[in-house]
Design a protein around this motif. Structure first.
Motif, PDB file in Angstrom:
ATOM      1  N   ARG A 244       0.650  -1.263  -0.125  1.00 39.96           N
ATOM      2  CA  ARG A 244       0.078   0.016   0.050  1.00 39.96           C
ATOM      3  C   ARG A 244       0.421   1.444   0.148  1.00 39.96           C
ATOM      4  O   ARG A 244       0.548   2.196  -0.412  1.00 39.96           O
ATOM      5  N   LYS A 245       1.393   1.146   0.790  1.00 35.14           N
ATOM      6  CA  LYS A 245       2.933   2.178   0.993  1.00 35.14           C
ATOM      7  C   LYS A 245       3.509   2.861  -0.418  1.00 35.14           C
ATOM      8  O   LYS A 245       3.605   4.108  -0.862  1.00 35.14           O
ATOM      9  N   VAL A 247       1.941   1.958  -3.286  1.00 33.94           N
ATOM     10  CA  VAL A 247       1.024   2.618  -4.223  1.00 33.94           C
ATOM     11  C   VAL A 247       1.270   3.991  -3.902  1.00 33.94           C
ATOM     12  O   VAL A 247       0.736   4.799  -4.662  1.00 33.94           O
ATOM     13  N   GLU A 248       0.426   4.471  -2.588  1.00 31.69           N
ATOM     14  CA  GLU A 248       0.568   6.140  -2.634  1.00 31.69           C
ATOM     15  C   GLU A 248       1.373   6.885  -2.839  1.00 31.69           C
ATOM     16  O   GLU A 248       2.288   7.919  -3.392  1.00 31.69           O
ATOM     17  N   PRO A 263      -4.610   6.595  -6.147  1.00 31.59           N
ATOM     18  CA  PRO A 263      -4.473   5.503  -5.291  1.00 31.59           C
ATOM     19  C   PRO A 263      -5.520   4.754  -5.143  1.00 31.59           C
ATOM     20  O   PRO A 263      -6.644   5.242  -4.775  1.00 31.59           O
ATOM     21  N   TYR A 264      -5.779   3.511  -5.254  1.00 30.61           N
ATOM     22  CA  TYR A 264      -6.220   2.707  -4.689  1.00 30.61           C
ATOM     23  C   TYR A 264      -5.743   1.591  -4.410  1.00 30.61           C
ATOM     24  O   TYR A 264      -5.261   0.392  -4.862  1.00 30.61           O
ATOM     25  N   HIS A 265      -6.294   1.206  -2.806  1.00 29.89           N
ATOM     26  CA  HIS A 265      -6.218   0.205  -1.706  1.00 29.89           C
ATOM     27  C   HIS A 265      -6.359  -0.458  -0.873  1.00 29.89           C
ATOM     28  O   HIS A 265      -7.515   0.891  -0.065  1.00 29.89           O
ATOM     29  N   GLY A 267      -6.035  -0.192   2.629  1.00 30.36           N
ATOM     30  CA  GLY A 267      -6.237   1.091   3.465  1.00 30.36           C
ATOM     31  C   GLY A 267      -7.099   1.928   3.520  1.00 30.36           C
ATOM     32  O   GLY A 267      -7.460   3.037   3.962  1.00 30.36           O
ATOM     33  N   ARG A 273     -12.288   5.010  -1.756  1.00 31.80           N
ATOM     34  CA  ARG A 273     -12.194   3.890  -2.757  1.00 31.80           C
ATOM     35  C   ARG A 273     -12.531   3.821  -4.011  1.00 31.80           C
ATOM     36  O   ARG A 273     -12.982   4.045  -5.506  1.00 31.80           O
ATOM     37  N   THR A 291      -2.856  -1.506  -5.558  1.00 35.54           N
ATOM     38  CA  THR A 291      -2.514  -3.453  -4.853  1.00 35.54           C
ATOM     39  C   THR A 291      -3.374  -3.756  -5.876  1.00 35.54           C
ATOM     40  O   THR A 291      -4.528  -4.212  -6.601  1.00 35.54           O
TER      41      THR A 291
END
Length: 730
Positions: A244-245, A247-248, A263-265, A267, A273, A291
């Motif tokens: 996830r990190k 992704v950001e 981003p999309y995950h 978290g 989302r 992710t």
């Protein structure tokens, strides 16, 4: 139903004049109430196979899907085909009581032809009781590979579906559908659903319009991805990351470089989302960095590229994720960045799981390594994995990958392969890859010394080559099946029967240059069907803008209005009447009436105004300063994340990462890396190094290396020095 009536229904509902591939045979099987099993890759038109029969048959078809996004997406698309809002519904945990009442009412009144349900919803007694009193035309189980433990997305709740369907009524046909299934998984699905008698339809897994490419993953991966996306400006793309990190960070990097990305995950909260997903579908952004959870239910036909920042865990995952590109038959570039470090990281993640699960995971991962490092046609490799033969000379899309466009250099390495295998044997199959390579190049460490391997005559027998050469050869021997990694002993290299036979009777072994991937030329990314070649590009742009306007007004994704091939056909044919528009590819009478008027007005105006006779310089900016990197390292070391994972998160190799940690501790901040050191140095070794630094006149590593005379590697000493400075100097 006659063929004429069937084709009329296809034209009426979907605007198509003909079926694609096996669609017609599948539809006829379902219409005649047979159990049916469909193996059809992403982009092959799988959804139409059950949607059309559901629209034709009496009663309501239940579609089981694990993906809420897919349900919503398909319901929106189906509603665009009809004036009846209730033609398709979703039944899942997101509905309130009033909405559930409306769904039931529409089913009772014969309005609803397709009902999408999650497997969990289907198990509720209140729903089972309700369905027992309704006319169910058939039950379609999408993503059927979720049934199999060997499937890449196993879901235990899928195991109960057969019993539940039997409770709904007698003789309800079952339709199983999947986009990825090896022969083993296919067998599991049929057995578990109890439909061994099913009519089975297996479409080719070949997606000839997709271009497959693997590039080495370096510390410059952010720049490589940014450059690629900028070359494809204005095109839709998905970038997959494992963490996830990451992704950001990558989404932020793209944003500061002027790319519309989100981003999309898991978290992110569900509202965010959904918002980011809709922005992508409605073309408010070009790129989603996500992710692997993203996209399984996203029916966006015009995704032009899929990038893997991290190599996936299985060929099935890779195939399904890349399959989201070019679903409309247009261009689709599938680019993956590969580093063997990523594979080792995935192996570490598996180490805490049960041995049986590790074995499955390890076997799937080895196939990914083989795919990434192969020098043969990537398309041939994938198709062979799914049990399909492919002839590169005559097969469609035969040259659509980097290995075919830019063949890797190979050289004969039979004697070196034999030498490496002999080292595995002579060291009693007790070393991991790193130690085997160290023995070959003559580099010692505490473990090698403790076994006195450094005093053997074969120690250093491969010092004419560097470590990376031997590591590449070792990986290729793994892929070839001459050696294997033992799961129980955390990666110790063991000899296979084939390896023993090779030592006794060597056959020619060709070694491919490690990671000699070349960047594809811009002209390499050519699809089999180049979208809009003959279309009027100015009109096409205007039509896309109009579609966006209509979609925003109706709060729908643009492709639900008209897909790209339909717009291209309009820009080719210039339709100005409703009848003409109904004959455009993928439109049909219903869609023409529902959405066509503003498009017809635009085309008519354009034709009149234009007297139509109808019939790279990329700048990758940094997302943060050195202080941000320092904070990132401190926070993640505090969380006790593996050091190589922290380094990879910023695209640093271990040498660069250790330099950053050294700068932190020398500036007076403590870093507690005990959790990492405990894995690489035992208590006695740590005490020995500690005593050395306590008494040494200098902390220079070259002096320490000389003092220990090769007993420890440079990396081990530098890492312990970080601990020492943290504890003693700060």
């Amino acid at each position: 139903m006659t063929d004429t009536e069937l084709y009329a229904a296809l034209k009426h509902y979907f605007g198509f004049s003909s079926f694609k591939g096996l669609q017609e045979d599948v539809v006829k099987s379902i219409l005649t109430n047979h159990n049916t099993f469909v193996i059809m890759p992403t982009g092959g038109g799988k959804s139409l196979c059950y949607q059309l029969p559901a629209l034709i048959k009496d009663g309501t078809a239940i579609v089981v899907s694990p993906l809420i996004a897919l349900m919503k997406n398909q319901v929106d698309s189906l509603r665009s085909l009809s004036s009846e809002e209730g033609i398709a519904h979703v039944l899942n945990s997101s509905l309130n009581k009033s909405e559930i009442r409306q769904v039931k009412s529409d089913i009772e009144n014969g309005v609803t032809k397709l009902l999408y349900v999650a497997p969990e919803s289907l198990t509720k007694e209140e729903y089972i009781d309700f369905f027992q009193s309704q006319k169910i035309s058939f039950v379609a189980i999408d993503e059927a590979h979720c049934i199999s433990e060997w499937g890449h997305d196993f879901r235990p709740e899928y195991r109960n579906l057969r019993k539940i369907i039997q409770r709904l009524g007698d003789g309800i046909p079952i339709i199983g559908l999947t986009a990825t299934a090896t022969p083993k998984v296919q067998e599991d699905i049929l057995k578990n659903l109890g439909i061994q008698d099913a009519n089975t339809f297996k479409a080719s897994f070949n997606r000839p319009n997709l271009y497959y490419e693997i590039r080495p993953k370096t510390k410059n991966v952010d720049a490589d991805i940014t450059r690629f996306v900028k070359k494809n400006e204005g095109k839709s793309g998905i970038i997959y990351c494992l963490a996830r990190k990451r992704v950001e960070e990558l989404a932020q990097t793209l944003q500061v470089n002027g790319i519309k990305a989100v981003p999309y995950h898991a978290g992110l909260d569900s509202k965010t989302r959904v918002k980011h997903q809709d922005m992508f579908l409605k073309e408010d952004v070009d790129v989603v960095v996500a992710t692997i959870a993203f996209g399984m239910g996203i029916d966006k036909p015009d995704v032009r590229f899929v990038i893997h920042n991290d190599i996936p865990k299985s060929i099935e995952s890779y195939y399904q994720e890349t399959g989201r590109a070019g679903r409309d038959g247009g261009e689709g570039h599938c680019l993956a960045f590969y580093s063997y470090k990523d594979i080792e990281k995935l192996e570490k993640f598996m180490s805490g799981k049960p041995v049986a699960e590790q074995e499955i995971g390890h076997a799937l991962l080895q196939e990914v390594v083989a795919f990434a490092e192969t020098s043969i046609s990537r398309r041939k490799f994938i198709l062979h994995y799914f049990g399909e033969e492919f002839d590169n000379e005559t097969g469609e899309g035969g040259d659509m990958d980097d290995n075919m466009r830019h063949p890797k250099k190979q050289h004969e390495a039979t004697q070196n392969a034999k030498k490496l295998l002999e080292i595995v044997s002579k060291t009693n199959q007790q070393y991991k890859a790193k130690e085997i390579v160290n023995v070959l190049v003559g580099k010692t460490n505490a473990l090698i010394k403790s076994h006195r391997t450094d005093s053997q005559p074969f120690f250093g027998s491969g010092d004419e080559h560097e470590s990376k050469y031997w590591m590449a050869l070792l990986r290729q021997l793994l892929v070839a099946g001459y050696i294997r990694k033992d799961i129980e002993t955390y990666g110790v290299i063991k000899m296979t029967k084939a390896g023993k036979e090779f030592i006794e009777n060597p056959s020619t072994f060709m070694m491919t240059e490690d990671h000699s991937f070349k960047e594809a030329n811009d002209d390499a990314i050519v699809s089999q069907k180049k979208a809009g070649d003959a279309a009027d590009q100015d009109l096409y742009r205007l039509l896309k803008a109009e579609r966006k306007k209509v979609a925003d007004k109706k709060d729908l994704p643009p492709f639900v209005i008209f897909q790209d091939p339909s717009l291209e056909d309009m820009a080719l044919k210039y339709p100005i009447t409703m009848d003409e528009l109904s004959n455009v590819h993928g439109v049909g009478e219903s869609k023409a009436k529902k959405f066509g008027q503003p498009f017809l007005a635009l085309i008519e105006r354009y034709v009149e105004e234009n007297d139509i006779i109808r019939p790279d310089d990329f700048v990758v900016k940094s997302t943060g300063s050195n202080s941000a990197l320092k904070l990132y390292i401190i926070q993640n070391v505090d969380r006790k994340l593996p050091l190589d994972t922290i380094a990879d998160g910023k695209g640093l190799d271990m040498n660069e990462f250790i330099k950053e940690m050294e700068a932190i501790v020398y500036s007076g901040t403590k870093l507690n890396i005990d959790y990492w050191l405990e894995d690489i140095l035992d208590e006695d070794q740590q005490e020995e190094i500690h005593d050395y630094f306590l008494e040494a006149e200098t902390d220079k590593i070259d002096v320490a290396m000389e003092e220990f005379d090769g007993e420890y590697e440079e990396e081990e000493l530098r890492l312990y020095r970080i601990k020492f400075i943290s504890e003693v100097a700060n």
